[in-house]
Design a protein around this motif. Sequence first.
Motif, short mmCIF file in Angstrom:
data_model
loop_
_atom_site.label_atom_id
_atom_site.label_comp_id
_atom_site.label_asym_id
_atom_site.label_seq_id
_atom_site.Cartn_x
_atom_site.Cartn_y
_atom_site.Cartn_z
N VAL A 2 -34.13 1.52 29.90
CA VAL A 2 -33.49 1.27 29.04
C VAL A 2 -32.36 2.00 28.02
CG1 VAL A 2 -33.61 -1.21 29.35
CG2 VAL A 2 -34.75 0.30 27.61
N LYS A 3 -31.02 1.80 27.76
CA LYS A 3 -30.21 2.20 26.60
C LYS A 3 -30.58 2.10 25.10
CE LYS A 3 -27.45 4.97 29.66
NZ LYS A 3 -28.31 4.81 30.76
N PHE A 4 -31.05 3.05 24.67
CA PHE A 4 -31.01 2.65 22.46
C PHE A 4 -29.41 1.81 22.46
CE2 PHE A 4 -33.86 5.32 24.09
CZ PHE A 4 -35.17 4.66 24.12
N SER A 5 -30.38 1.77 21.18
CA SER A 5 -29.12 1.06 20.47
C SER A 5 -27.34 1.56 19.81
CB SER A 5 -29.10 -0.18 19.47
OG SER A 5 -29.99 0.61 18.46
N LYS A 6 -26.22 1.36 19.97
CA LYS A 6 -25.55 2.05 19.22
C LYS A 6 -25.90 2.74 18.13
CE LYS A 6 -22.60 -0.87 20.72
NZ LYS A 6 -21.21 -1.46 20.75
N LYS A 7 -26.31 1.70 17.45
CA LYS A 7 -26.65 1.34 15.61
C LYS A 7 -27.62 2.59 15.64
CE LYS A 7 -27.66 -2.58 15.11
NZ LYS A 7 -27.07 -3.49 16.10
N ILE A 8 -28.67 2.90 16.11
CA ILE A 8 -29.64 4.08 16.36
C ILE A 8 -29.55 5.32 16.75
CG2 ILE A 8 -30.79 3.82 18.51
CD1 ILE A 8 -32.69 4.23 14.91
N GLN A 9 -28.45 5.78 17.80
CA GLN A 9 -27.54 6.82 18.40
C GLN A 9 -26.69 7.42 17.36
OE1 GLN A 9 -27.61 7.29 22.51
NE2 GLN A 9 -27.95 4.50 22.51
N MET A 11 -27.56 7.30 13.93
CA MET A 11 -28.04 8.28 13.24
C MET A 11 -28.32 9.64 12.72
SD MET A 11 -30.01 4.85 11.77
CE MET A 11 -29.77 3.26 12.20
N GLY A 132 -27.29 1.90 10.27
CA GLY A 132 -28.44 0.76 10.20
C GLY A 132 -27.52 -0.82 10.39
N LEU B 107 -33.99 -3.03 16.50
CA LEU B 107 -32.57 -1.46 15.44
C LEU B 107 -32.37 -0.55 16.62
CD1 LEU B 107 -30.68 -2.02 13.57
CD2 LEU B 107 -32.76 -0.61 12.25
N CYS B 108 -33.58 -0.56 16.70
CA CYS B 108 -33.53 0.72 17.77
C CYS B 108 -32.98 0.51 19.71
CB CYS B 108 -34.62 2.05 18.08
SG CYS B 108 -34.45 2.42 16.64
N ILE B 109 -33.51 -1.10 19.81
CA ILE B 109 -32.89 -1.35 21.57
C ILE B 109 -31.37 -1.97 21.29
CG2 ILE B 109 -35.08 -1.14 21.91
CD1 ILE B 109 -35.39 -2.91 22.81
N THR B 110 -31.28 -2.65 20.57
CA THR B 110 -30.59 -4.19 20.85
C THR B 110 -28.87 -4.22 20.06
OG1 THR B 110 -31.51 -5.32 18.60
CG2 THR B 110 -32.19 -5.71 20.75
N ASN B 111 -28.42 -3.72 21.20
CA ASN B 111 -27.01 -4.27 20.55
C ASN B 111 -26.93 -5.57 19.81
OD1 ASN B 111 -25.82 -1.84 20.30
ND2 ASN B 111 -26.03 -0.95 22.60
N ASP B 196 -35.89 -3.45 34.77
CA ASP B 196 -35.77 -2.05 33.71
C ASP B 196 -35.49 -2.61 31.74
OD1 ASP B 196 -35.65 0.42 31.72
OD2 ASP B 196 -33.69 0.63 33.17
N HIS B 258 -36.53 7.55 17.34
CA HIS B 258 -35.38 7.10 17.26
C HIS B 258 -36.16 6.72 15.67
CE1 HIS B 258 -32.13 8.02 19.47
NE2 HIS B 258 -32.62 7.48 20.68
N LYS B 261 -36.57 8.05 12.81
CA LYS B 261 -35.09 8.18 12.26
C LYS B 261 -35.27 7.21 11.07
CE LYS B 261 -32.28 9.49 15.69
NZ LYS B 261 -30.74 8.80 16.87
#
Lengths: 400, 400
Positions: A2-9, A11, A132, B107-111, B196, B258, B261
């Motif tokens: 799974v991808k990580f959130s836009k927010k954390i990416q 930062m 955040g 916060l790291c995984i959800t948009n 996933d 992540h 951070k």
Amino acid sequence: MVKFSKKIQTMDHSPIRKFYKYADEAKKKGKKVYHLNIGQPDIKTPSVFMDAIKSFDKDIIEYMPSQGINDLIAQIRNYYERHDVYFDNNDIIITHGGSEALTFTLLCITNEGDEVIVPEPYYSNYNIFIKGTGAKIVPITTYAENGFHFADEEEIVRRITKRTKAILLTNPGNPTGTVLTMKEMRMIADIAKQHDIFIISDEVYREFVYDDSPVTSFGQLPDVTDRVVLIDSISKRFSACGARIGALLTKNQELLDHVMKLCQGRLSCSTLDMIGATELYKLPPSYFDEVKEEYEKRRNIVYDILSKVEGVVCRKPSGAFYLTAKLPVADAEEFLIWMLTSFDVDNETVMFAPVEGFYETPGLGKNEIRIAYVLNEKDLRRAMEILKAGLEKYVSLTTI
Amino acid sequence: MVKFSKKIQTMDHSPIRKFYKYADEAKKKGKKVYHLNIGQPDIKTPSVFMDAIKSFDKDIIEYMPSQGINDLIAQIRNYYERHDVYFDNNDIIITHGGSEALTFTLLCITNEGDEVIVPEPYYSNYNIFIKGTGAKIVPITTYAENGFHFADEEEIVRRITKRTKAILLTNPGNPTGTVLTMKEMRMIADIAKQHDIFIISDEVYREFVYDDSPVTSFGQLPDVTDRVVLIDSISKRFSACGARIGALLTKNQELLDHVMKLCQGRLSCSTLDMIGATELYKLPPSYFDEVKEEYEKRRNIVYDILSKVEGVVCRKPSGAFYLTAKLPVADAEEFLIWMLTSFDVDNETVMFAPVEGFYETPGLGKNEIRIAYVLNEKDLRRAMEILKAGLEKYVSLTTI
């Protein structure tokens, strides 16, 4: 996966983090490294803090109220009264350091895509708190040449859009040491009123103002109390960084109500740290006289040595315990790595913070560094002489 | 005045909060109120916690590393090894309670608009953590009639969409006390692999499993270590709720990177609380024998008394220190207010938690309550007898 959130990416890691490996390597080789890179004061935590905790005699370390313990809140109210800032107990919420106070404030007021105006260079962790929430930093660039002054009406107003929710500032400033005058604060307050935005004023260095300047706070302006949020902390004020006790103060009752939801979510701050902090806030105002005198002396040492190096640009900062200077180098990060790996005076060297990571605008601050004057006079003087020698040598090597 | 964020406006205050005024009024009138409404254990915090803190002899309470102090991390690693769960020190991050571990993970995984599957009724603060990231809770409704069992493959799978990022569960459960079997965990793990998604397993009640059942953890499943995030805390385990020390454990290195951070952003957890927590994790496994025995005895008291009241639906829960039951009343919130304002046995009454606020689906749980068995045997028995008497009287009054 799974991808990580836009927010954390969006930062970044702490901008100073990547340099620790060089400092560690230097130390492994037996080199002494003077740390001027972090805001960890060397002033003793007043003993009343540990005394109160050692006297704790309950059998259970229980949850405390989500708003914080009453005694601490009452002492903080009293402390503000001494600065002519008047809060009710209900206007004060205790937080896990100033960091949580900022995080909670921003979460309450910004939607994804909203904007927060921040003078740059800024305390780099604002990056984490603002991004955040999905909001963006809109920087006001400031310059070493005029002491990182940012309170310019036109510069602020032209950055305000429909999505602007707040101006976030540190006063006294980190990393700049710049202190706002009452007149500048008045101007910022008027803009905030006119454009209906919040003023989030991070005043954790409040007492650290030199040259007999008065201590100022956005809490002193009576007509913007509903849009001012003060961020506070015991970390710097009482040299108690490892006790995670901050505070959020505002007269905006709707904001307080929203923040309390977040506080209830995380249940409680540290019971023991709150008990210790209560005693810190009982210290008389005279406690700060000696501390301020010490820091002012250090500020003068740093400024006197650094400003005399040819090509260095800096103005004497009036507050906090930082000085940011422009160096006659192309890249302060490379200079820092060189200082740690390739330079020493009698097997000693210096670590400082490159300021590029404190800017939002790409490419700015590449030749700037922040000095945290958190060492005693003797060590600080020695460290600054080493830095001066290193800088002069580095300049001579790189400008052939 | 400026508007507040959509995120904060979708959040509710703690569902129990509105009832405190009734309890306070009852107490002002001299009524004794037994609190079965909160998860604040009455078990003593082991004295090693305060002993370690009292021995702290440094002059400055300094920042500690953002990941946590090495000693505590090493002790947590050892503790997990005793449960056949193997982490490296780098896989463990110390947090401000389990709350921060959850907040950071989400916060790291959800948009914004992403979905997290949560069995309901759920620990109501998940509402704050999930909605704080802009994500949505997708509930799996569970029922008192079958002991709030939720590990049903079809029920889980049919809720998974393209926006599902994780399943978040509490094991042992709060407010249900339901414990997952290894077989059920295996099934959930297989679903998570196939679709996933992350498994966020809040295991803060890990030791509190009764009837000689084994302690289980999602960390024990070797093939999903990269998608399992364990949430942990000393609050319940060592009866140290007011020491804000939790932990996030995962083998997913990108997630750890992540989360770090965010940890750097808030700088440090409480130095003293970490020092105390280190000693708690050195306690031998036998420490839990007595604690478990005590809670199991209490669980039996609550279950034996409540399940015999006509019309009450509950199964004997296997873990944590909660029991959720369906009562023969139309509205448990009204019943609670009546208990606090209009009922007593020799001037004593009981406060419990209505469970409606623990459901995401509107209208569910209106006739359910949660009992936290956090009183000593004598008080608990007395409180349950008062609750039984109150319930029987209330039913007789409302069903005429």
